[in-house]
Scaffold this motif. Structure first.
Motif, PDB file in Angstrom:
ATOM      1  N   ILE A   1       0.859  -1.183   0.000  1.00 33.15           N
ATOM      2  CA  ILE A   1       0.000   0.000   0.000  1.00 33.15           C
ATOM      3  C   ILE A   1       0.895   1.233   0.000  1.00 33.15           C
ATOM      4  CG2 ILE A   1      -1.774   1.291   1.249  1.00 33.15           C
ATOM      5  CD1 ILE A   1      -2.617  -1.407   2.523  1.00 33.15           C
ATOM      6  N   ASP A   2       0.686   2.102  -0.976  1.00 32.16           N
ATOM      7  CA  ASP A   2       1.412   3.364  -1.037  1.00 32.16           C
ATOM      8  C   ASP A   2       0.999   4.200   0.175  1.00 32.16           C
ATOM      9  OD1 ASP A   2       2.313   5.959  -1.538  1.00 32.16           O
ATOM     10  OD2 ASP A   2       1.916   5.836  -3.686  1.00 32.16           O
ATOM     11  N   PRO A   3       1.962   4.668   0.976  1.00 32.28           N
ATOM     12  CA  PRO A   3       1.621   5.449   2.170  1.00 32.28           C
ATOM     13  C   PRO A   3       0.723   6.661   1.876  1.00 32.28           C
ATOM     14  CG  PRO A   3       3.942   4.885   2.206  1.00 32.28           C
ATOM     15  CD  PRO A   3       3.402   4.463   0.867  1.00 32.28           C
ATOM     16  N   GLU A   4       0.843   7.207   0.673  1.00 31.31           N
ATOM     17  CA  GLU A   4       0.002   8.357   0.326  1.00 31.31           C
ATOM     18  C   GLU A   4      -1.461   7.966   0.137  1.00 31.31           C
ATOM     19  OE1 GLU A   4       1.519  10.914  -2.712  1.00 31.31           O
ATOM     20  OE2 GLU A   4       3.566  10.767  -1.951  1.00 31.31           O
ATOM     21  N   ALA A   5      -1.717   6.666  -0.008  1.00 34.50           N
ATOM     22  CA  ALA A   5      -3.096   6.200  -0.164  1.00 34.50           C
ATOM     23  C   ALA A   5      -3.798   6.051   1.178  1.00 34.50           C
ATOM     24  CB  ALA A   5      -3.117   4.866  -0.906  1.00 34.50           C
ATOM     25  N   VAL A   6      -3.027   6.185   2.256  1.00 32.53           N
ATOM     26  CA  VAL A   6      -3.593   6.028   3.590  1.00 32.53           C
ATOM     27  C   VAL A   6      -4.082   7.388   4.090  1.00 32.53           C
ATOM     28  CG1 VAL A   6      -3.160   5.263   5.952  1.00 32.53           C
ATOM     29  CG2 VAL A   6      -2.021   4.117   4.039  1.00 32.53           C
ATOM     30  N   ASP A   7      -5.385   7.515   4.111  1.00 35.06           N
ATOM     31  CA  ASP A   7      -6.023   8.731   4.615  1.00 35.06           C
ATOM     32  C   ASP A   7      -6.919   8.323   5.772  1.00 35.06           C
ATOM     33  OD1 ASP A   7      -7.460  11.020   5.140  1.00 35.06           O
ATOM     34  OD2 ASP A   7      -8.195  11.292   3.089  1.00 35.06           O
ATOM     35  N   PRO A   8      -6.547   8.687   6.994  1.00 35.23           N
ATOM     36  CA  PRO A   8      -7.344   8.273   8.153  1.00 35.23           C
ATOM     37  C   PRO A   8      -8.802   8.726   8.081  1.00 35.23           C
ATOM     38  CG  PRO A   8      -5.318   9.388   8.854  1.00 35.23           C
ATOM     39  CD  PRO A   8      -5.397   9.490   7.374  1.00 35.23           C
TER      40      PRO A   8
ATOM     41  N   ASP B   1     -10.516   8.673   5.307  1.00 31.50           N
ATOM     42  CA  ASP B   1     -11.174   7.974   4.193  1.00 31.50           C
ATOM     43  C   ASP B   1     -10.679   6.536   4.102  1.00 31.50           C
ATOM     44  OD1 ASP B   1     -12.689   7.390   1.985  1.00 31.50           O
ATOM     45  OD2 ASP B   1     -11.450   8.523   0.572  1.00 31.50           O
ATOM     46  N   VAL B   2     -10.863   5.795   5.155  1.00 31.84           N
ATOM     47  CA  VAL B   2     -10.437   4.395   5.214  1.00 31.84           C
ATOM     48  C   VAL B   2     -11.218   3.555   4.198  1.00 31.84           C
ATOM     49  CG1 VAL B   2     -10.309   2.354   6.689  1.00 31.84           C
ATOM     50  CG2 VAL B   2      -9.718   4.596   7.613  1.00 31.84           C
ATOM     51  N   GLU B   3     -12.453   3.916   3.933  1.00 29.37           N
ATOM     52  CA  GLU B   3     -13.300   3.135   3.027  1.00 29.37           C
ATOM     53  C   GLU B   3     -12.721   3.052   1.619  1.00 29.37           C
ATOM     54  OE1 GLU B   3     -16.862   5.312   3.541  1.00 29.37           O
ATOM     55  OE2 GLU B   3     -17.355   4.316   5.424  1.00 29.37           O
ATOM     56  N   THR B   4     -12.117   4.123   1.137  1.00 26.42           N
ATOM     57  CA  THR B   4     -11.511   4.091  -0.196  1.00 26.42           C
ATOM     58  C   THR B   4     -10.356   3.108  -0.230  1.00 26.42           C
ATOM     59  OG1 THR B   4     -12.183   6.358  -0.676  1.00 26.42           O
ATOM     60  CG2 THR B   4     -10.358   5.467  -1.966  1.00 26.42           C
ATOM     61  N   LEU B   5      -9.535   3.109   0.799  1.00 23.84           N
ATOM     62  CA  LEU B   5      -8.419   2.165   0.874  1.00 23.84           C
ATOM     63  C   LEU B   5      -8.940   0.729   0.917  1.00 23.84           C
ATOM     64  CD1 LEU B   5      -5.423   1.530   1.104  1.00 23.84           C
ATOM     65  CD2 LEU B   5      -5.598   1.931   3.572  1.00 23.84           C
ATOM     66  N   GLU B   6      -9.968   0.503   1.707  1.00 25.73           N
ATOM     67  CA  GLU B   6     -10.571  -0.834   1.771  1.00 25.73           C
ATOM     68  C   GLU B   6     -11.077  -1.266   0.404  1.00 25.73           C
ATOM     69  OE1 GLU B   6     -12.180  -0.655   6.392  1.00 25.73           O
ATOM     70  OE2 GLU B   6     -13.514  -0.080   4.758  1.00 25.73           O
ATOM     71  N   ASP B   7     -11.727  -0.356  -0.306  1.00 28.55           N
ATOM     72  CA  ASP B   7     -12.232  -0.670  -1.643  1.00 28.55           C
ATOM     73  C   ASP B   7     -11.104  -1.011  -2.605  1.00 28.55           C
ATOM     74  OD1 ASP B   7     -14.821  -0.252  -0.788  1.00 28.55           O
ATOM     75  OD2 ASP B   7     -14.980   1.776  -1.643  1.00 28.55           O
ATOM     76  N   MET B   8      -9.982  -0.285  -2.501  1.00 22.65           N
ATOM     77  CA  MET B   8      -8.838  -0.558  -3.377  1.00 22.65           C
ATOM     78  C   MET B   8      -8.249  -1.933  -3.090  1.00 22.65           C
ATOM     79  SD  MET B   8      -6.826   3.061  -3.924  1.00 22.65           S
ATOM     80  CE  MET B   8      -6.686   3.533  -2.200  1.00 22.65           C
ATOM     81  N   ILE B   9      -8.187  -2.306  -1.814  1.00 26.70           N
ATOM     82  CA  ILE B   9      -7.658  -3.624  -1.443  1.00 26.70           C
ATOM     83  C   ILE B   9      -8.572  -4.718  -1.988  1.00 26.70           C
ATOM     84  CG2 ILE B   9      -7.179  -5.185   0.480  1.00 26.70           C
ATOM     85  CD1 ILE B   9      -6.288  -2.645   2.060  1.00 26.70           C
ATOM     86  N   VAL B  10      -9.865  -4.550  -1.807  1.00 23.61           N
ATOM     87  CA  VAL B  10     -10.829  -5.538  -2.308  1.00 23.61           C
ATOM     88  C   VAL B  10     -10.730  -5.646  -3.828  1.00 23.61           C
ATOM     89  CG1 VAL B  10     -13.283  -6.037  -2.600  1.00 23.61           C
ATOM     90  CG2 VAL B  10     -12.409  -5.356  -0.365  1.00 23.61           C
ATOM     91  N   ALA B  11     -10.618  -4.514  -4.510  1.00 23.05           N
ATOM     92  CA  ALA B  11     -10.526  -4.528  -5.976  1.00 23.05           C
ATOM     93  C   ALA B  11      -9.264  -5.262  -6.436  1.00 23.05           C
ATOM     94  CB  ALA B  11     -10.536  -3.099  -6.524  1.00 23.05           C
ATOM     95  N   ALA B  12      -8.136  -5.004  -5.788  1.00 23.87           N
ATOM     96  CA  ALA B  12      -6.891  -5.688  -6.158  1.00 23.87           C
ATOM     97  C   ALA B  12      -7.000  -7.184  -5.894  1.00 23.87           C
ATOM     98  CB  ALA B  12      -5.707  -5.086  -5.398  1.00 23.87           C
TER      99      ALA B  12
END
Length: 116
Positions: free
Chosen positions: A65-72, A74-85
């Motif tokens: 996970i790119d550290p810049e993708a971690v936004d406390p 907006d955790v839901e977007t990160l979760e969605d990206m993980i699920v999509a990958a």
């Protein structure tokens, strides 16, 4: 009086050939399974913000996970990206599995499904 419809003294030639072909196919399936399990499939999402590597055994081997993708906030977007990958990597494994089966069975739909 001759008997009809029975096997006399072993397998007829066609049945023997069929058994040999089945054994050959089984050996090829085992080899394909080993090769598939050794392969790795990588998928990304979020423009490369999330990268996931899965083995042919459908086991997650690595998640980046790119550290810049971690936004406390907006955790839901990160979760969605993980699920999509994850789903994309799993889809790659399934496509490769089907491709191997089609090569082995000559495209006979459904034959051997679930064996890999």
């Amino acid at each position: 009086m001759a008997r009809r419809g029975g096997f006399q003294g072993g397998m007829p030639g066609n049945m023997n050939n069929l058994m040999k072909q089945a054994q050959k196919m089984q050996k090829q399936m085992e080899e394909n399974q080993k090769n598939l399990e050794a392969k790795e499939f990588t998928a990304t999402s979020g423009g490369g913000a999330v990268s996931l590597t899965m083995t042919g055994k459908r086991t997650v081997k690595k998640l980046t996970i790119d550290p810049e993708a971690v936004d406390p906030d907006d955790v839901e977007t990160l979760e969605d990206m993980i699920v999509a990958a994850f789903n994309e990597a799993l889809s790659q494994v399934e496509q490769e599995t089907m491709s191997q089966m089609n090569k082995l069975t000559g495209g006979m739909g459904g034959l051997g499904s679930g064996l890999f």
